[in-house]
Design a protein around this motif. Sequence first.
Motif, mmCIF file in Angstrom:
data_model
loop_
_atom_site.group_PDB
_atom_site.id
_atom_site.type_symbol
_atom_site.label_atom_id
_atom_site.label_comp_id
_atom_site.label_asym_id
_atom_site.label_seq_id
_atom_site.Cartn_x
_atom_site.Cartn_y
_atom_site.Cartn_z
ATOM 1 N N ILE A 158 -9.476 58.120 34.166
ATOM 2 C CA ILE A 158 -10.240 57.649 35.511
ATOM 3 C C ILE A 158 -8.999 57.508 36.657
ATOM 4 C CG2 ILE A 158 -9.913 55.215 34.741
ATOM 5 C CD1 ILE A 158 -12.424 54.733 36.250
ATOM 6 N N ILE A 159 -9.367 58.046 37.449
ATOM 7 C CA ILE A 159 -8.368 57.957 38.906
ATOM 8 C C ILE A 159 -9.132 57.080 39.769
ATOM 9 C CG2 ILE A 159 -7.333 59.307 40.554
ATOM 10 C CD1 ILE A 159 -6.546 59.787 37.734
ATOM 11 N N GLY A 160 -8.626 55.860 40.277
ATOM 12 C CA GLY A 160 -9.070 54.998 41.009
ATOM 13 C C GLY A 160 -9.210 55.563 42.604
ATOM 14 N N ALA A 161 -10.194 54.630 43.263
ATOM 15 C CA ALA A 161 -10.399 55.174 44.758
ATOM 16 C C ALA A 161 -9.088 55.118 45.437
ATOM 17 C CB ALA A 161 -11.289 53.966 45.217
ATOM 18 N N GLY A 162 -9.024 55.878 46.407
ATOM 19 C CA GLY A 162 -7.909 56.267 47.371
ATOM 20 C C GLY A 162 -6.674 56.676 46.550
ATOM 21 N N SER A 163 -6.962 56.866 45.505
ATOM 22 C CA SER A 163 -5.450 57.440 44.837
ATOM 23 C C SER A 163 -5.201 58.936 44.845
ATOM 24 C CB SER A 163 -5.423 57.169 43.262
ATOM 25 O OG SER A 163 -5.294 55.881 43.027
ATOM 26 N N VAL A 164 -4.141 59.456 44.926
ATOM 27 C CA VAL A 164 -3.893 60.971 45.096
ATOM 28 C C VAL A 164 -3.136 61.380 43.607
ATOM 29 C CG1 VAL A 164 -2.417 62.552 46.326
ATOM 30 C CG2 VAL A 164 -3.678 60.788 47.343
ATOM 31 N N VAL A 165 -3.360 62.464 43.086
ATOM 32 C CA VAL A 165 -2.389 63.010 41.992
ATOM 33 C C VAL A 165 -2.258 64.570 42.532
ATOM 34 C CG1 VAL A 165 -2.697 63.922 39.695
ATOM 35 C CG2 VAL A 165 -3.969 61.856 40.409
ATOM 36 N N GLU A 166 -0.974 64.953 42.722
ATOM 37 C CA GLU A 166 -0.690 66.094 43.379
ATOM 38 C C GLU A 166 0.409 66.953 42.350
ATOM 39 O OE1 GLU A 166 1.661 67.415 47.146
ATOM 40 O OE2 GLU A 166 -0.072 66.035 47.377
ATOM 41 N N ASN A 167 -0.003 68.053 42.084
ATOM 42 C CA ASN A 167 0.811 68.874 41.259
ATOM 43 C C ASN A 167 1.469 68.157 39.994
ATOM 44 O OD1 ASN A 167 0.910 70.871 43.238
ATOM 45 N ND2 ASN A 167 2.501 70.000 44.309
ATOM 46 N N SER A 168 0.482 67.482 39.215
ATOM 47 C CA SER A 168 0.769 66.656 38.211
ATOM 48 C C SER A 168 -0.167 66.863 36.962
ATOM 49 C CB SER A 168 0.751 65.266 38.619
ATOM 50 O OG SER A 168 1.671 64.984 39.678
ATOM 51 N N TYR A 169 0.030 66.429 35.933
ATOM 52 C CA TYR A 169 -0.741 66.530 34.611
ATOM 53 C C TYR A 169 -0.873 64.977 34.204
ATOM 54 C CZ TYR A 169 -1.750 66.306 29.621
ATOM 55 O OH TYR A 169 -2.266 66.199 28.389
ATOM 56 N N VAL A 170 -2.245 64.822 34.091
ATOM 57 C CA VAL A 170 -2.655 63.564 33.585
ATOM 58 C C VAL A 170 -3.454 63.640 32.562
ATOM 59 C CG1 VAL A 170 -3.930 61.359 34.184
ATOM 60 C CG2 VAL A 170 -2.654 62.577 35.966
ATOM 61 N N GLY A 171 -2.993 62.928 31.408
ATOM 62 C CA GLY A 171 -3.589 63.402 30.053
ATOM 63 C C GLY A 171 -4.336 62.454 29.511
ATOM 64 N N PRO A 172 -4.958 62.567 28.360
ATOM 65 C CA PRO A 172 -6.111 61.571 27.864
ATOM 66 C C PRO A 172 -5.696 60.141 27.816
ATOM 67 C CG PRO A 172 -5.668 63.700 26.467
ATOM 68 C CD PRO A 172 -4.601 63.688 27.532
ATOM 69 N N PHE A 173 -6.769 59.397 27.935
ATOM 70 C CA PHE A 173 -6.815 57.786 27.786
ATOM 71 C C PHE A 173 -5.770 57.163 28.777
ATOM 72 C CE2 PHE A 173 -7.272 59.544 23.357
ATOM 73 C CZ PHE A 173 -8.429 59.576 23.387
ATOM 74 N N THR A 174 -5.895 57.692 30.009
ATOM 75 C CA THR A 174 -5.074 57.218 31.181
ATOM 76 C C THR A 174 -5.977 56.493 32.188
ATOM 77 O OG1 THR A 174 -3.127 58.722 30.804
ATOM 78 C CG2 THR A 174 -3.393 57.772 32.982
ATOM 79 N N SER A 175 -5.555 55.334 32.802
ATOM 80 C CA SER A 175 -6.335 54.741 33.966
ATOM 81 C C SER A 175 -5.219 54.375 35.139
ATOM 82 C CB SER A 175 -6.955 53.449 33.424
ATOM 83 O OG SER A 175 -7.805 53.572 32.444
ATOM 84 N N VAL A 176 -5.780 55.269 36.086
ATOM 85 C CA VAL A 176 -4.926 55.131 37.411
ATOM 86 C C VAL A 176 -5.780 54.349 38.329
ATOM 87 C CG1 VAL A 176 -4.033 56.484 39.110
ATOM 88 C CG2 VAL A 176 -3.862 57.367 36.819
ATOM 89 N N ALA A 177 -5.194 53.053 38.688
ATOM 90 C CA ALA A 177 -6.327 52.206 39.563
ATOM 91 C C ALA A 177 -5.944 52.651 41.175
ATOM 92 C CB ALA A 177 -5.592 50.870 39.519
#
Length: 357
Positions: free
Chosen positions: A274-293
């Motif tokens: 889950i990627i929270g409102a207003g967040s930015v993920v750029e040129n990255s890897y986000v793997g299983p079972f991760t919460s970004v607020a």
Amino acid sequence: MKALIPAGGAGTRLRPITHTSAKQLIPIANKPVIFYVLESIAEAGITEVGIVVGDTAEEVRRAIGDGSDWGLRVTYLPQAAPLGLAHTVLIAREFLGDDDFVMYLGDNFLIGGITGLVEQFRADRPAAQIMLTKVADPRAFGVAELDVEGRLIGLEEKPRHPKSDLALVGVFLFTAAVHPIVAGLTPSARGELEISHAISGLMHAGHPVVTTITEGYWKDTGNVADILEVNRLVLEGLEPEIAGVVDDASELIGRVTVGPGAVVRGSRIVGPVIIGAGSVVENSYVGPFTSVAEDCRIIESELEYSVVLGSSVIRGVGRIEASLIGREVEVIPAPRTPRAHRLLLGDHSRVQVCAYL
């Protein structure tokens, strides 16, 4: 029936995050753990809730307000110091009156809610009804001893040599019979008024105490490992939703939620995430079972099996896993020369670094 939620406590096992934040507000799948408690209480048909607050009272008030978001009416009950769960009952005496009540610890997580338990209690009305669950190491909990017929015959608080593997779950139901017992308690060796002593007092006074052994999932989210485990469990049921922007250079696999205003660029996300409102993920890897607020920045980094709280930045640091990262944290690479780690850490921090640079 009313509900009583202890939401004070120092949260020592979650320092340094709990130096500045209430442990009950640490998010699970981007929702504070106490919100799950409030949802369970509302689903059980209870509307009057007393929340016992300590040093983090204002933060808890801002998050919950008057309880109307859940159809509840919330009363805040100040506690000068965390003096035990039975002490929360003592200071809530006027709020509770002579009503039956459920005490649900604000940092506990229980799959399936409490509706069935409340209905059973309303039908039978013992003086107390407690939930038990089997744990691997009961020394950190209140421990129940049952006879061969499954009746409660003893309780111990955090015993060195437990008589069973049955721990008290952080949900208790009481009638007003508990109040005289609590009023007569004296502090334990820990300096606290123990709820296990109150339950034992009811038994010794001849009042009926009923136990329910739950086979469902329960966690006391008092340490990092348990928070990550509960976060994993909740994300298993995540419904994918893309409310933000994902560019064509990105790849989303599995159950992924991207909140409103969030942006994913040139990245690979493997759910559940889950990627929270207003967040930015750029040129990255986000793997299983991760919460970004909300309002975070994950730039040129790898992140897996972790919880990141609001407004934090992770940029150019390679791989991070099994981590709890607080609010407004900045994780950035060290200068290439000299080849050394440079750290600014608060009290009670714990950092693991590579032995070889």
